[in-house]
Enzyme design. Sequence first.
Site, PDB file in Angstrom:
ATOM      1  N   LEU A 175       0.880  -1.158   0.000  1.00  0.00           N
ATOM      2  CA  LEU A 175       0.000   0.000   0.000  1.00  0.00           C
ATOM      3  C   LEU A 175       0.921   1.212   0.000  1.00  0.00           C
ATOM      4  O   LEU A 175       1.894   1.246   0.753  1.00  0.00           O
ATOM      5  CB  LEU A 175      -0.895   0.025   1.249  1.00  0.00           C
ATOM      6  CG  LEU A 175      -2.042  -0.990   1.301  1.00  0.00           C
ATOM      7  CD1 LEU A 175      -2.675  -0.985   2.693  1.00  0.00           C
ATOM      8  CD2 LEU A 175      -3.092  -0.684   0.245  1.00  0.00           C
ATOM      9  N   ASP A 176       0.631   2.210  -0.830  1.00  0.00           N
ATOM     10  CA  ASP A 176       1.545   3.344  -0.893  1.00  0.00           C
ATOM     11  C   ASP A 176       1.480   4.180   0.392  1.00  0.00           C
ATOM     12  O   ASP A 176       0.625   3.974   1.252  1.00  0.00           O
ATOM     13  CB  ASP A 176       1.298   4.184  -2.151  1.00  0.00           C
ATOM     14  CG  ASP A 176      -0.083   4.837  -2.176  1.00  0.00           C
ATOM     15  OD1 ASP A 176      -0.509   5.364  -1.141  1.00  0.00           O
ATOM     16  OD2 ASP A 176      -0.724   4.823  -3.241  1.00  0.00           O
ATOM     17  N   HIS A 177       2.383   5.120   0.501  1.00  0.00           N
ATOM     18  CA  HIS A 177       2.546   5.953   1.695  1.00  0.00           C
ATOM     19  C   HIS A 177       1.232   6.568   2.161  1.00  0.00           C
ATOM     20  O   HIS A 177       0.941   6.634   3.367  1.00  0.00           O
ATOM     21  CB  HIS A 177       3.577   7.046   1.371  1.00  0.00           C
ATOM     22  CG  HIS A 177       3.767   8.080   2.426  1.00  0.00           C
ATOM     23  ND1 HIS A 177       2.996   9.228   2.486  1.00  0.00           N
ATOM     24  CD2 HIS A 177       4.636   8.153   3.469  1.00  0.00           C
ATOM     25  CE1 HIS A 177       3.379   9.959   3.517  1.00  0.00           C
ATOM     26  NE2 HIS A 177       4.387   9.333   4.127  1.00  0.00           N
TER      27      HIS A 177
END
Length: 199
Positions: free
Chosen positions: A51-53
């Site tokens: 999951l991105d930042h």
Amino acid sequence: MKPDAVQNHYHFKIFKPHGFLSQFVQEAKRKKKLLGELCDFPDNTMAIGRLDHDSEGLLLLTTDGMKSFQIRDKGIEKEYYVQVDGEITEDAMSKLQNGVEITVNSSKYLTLPCKAFALKGEPKLPTRGRNIRDARHGPTSWVSITLCEGKKRQIRKMTAAVGFPTLRLVRVRIGDIHIHSMNPGDVVSLPNFNDVLNV
């Protein structure tokens, strides 16, 4: 935490908070929060997918590299609750369901057909800790999008392609594993990991 009795591995589900990277090793010259800050995980623990930042929600962890490969290669469903800018239309939902053109690695890519529908009202999720934006800037709406693929920032690119940029993105399900009532930073051991995902 008890290891997998057969393969002597550990498996977990976590609620990745906003602002964390889906990794355990800090990249050079970056000072970002990492998953290892959430719990004293066993050696060789890795995230299955990412999951991105700026994204939140369900993330699976394992010490079994082969299991990680099998799950990423298997095309298991991943469901997301997505808050978008504006009141999403039926036409936009139809486009999401049938596939939209996005850019992946500088090339055009047509996303696979997926499950997508508008949610009635705001889903029961923990607050993010910081307002997404002021309500005076206009309405927002929530949709459920379920994919069996996972290109980088795919959901965000898809909603932008149909004119409704993503404001908040929370993964709530991977296969039959749900986030349920977990809160950001929660870590849960999965002793029956193989049975739940059928891998």
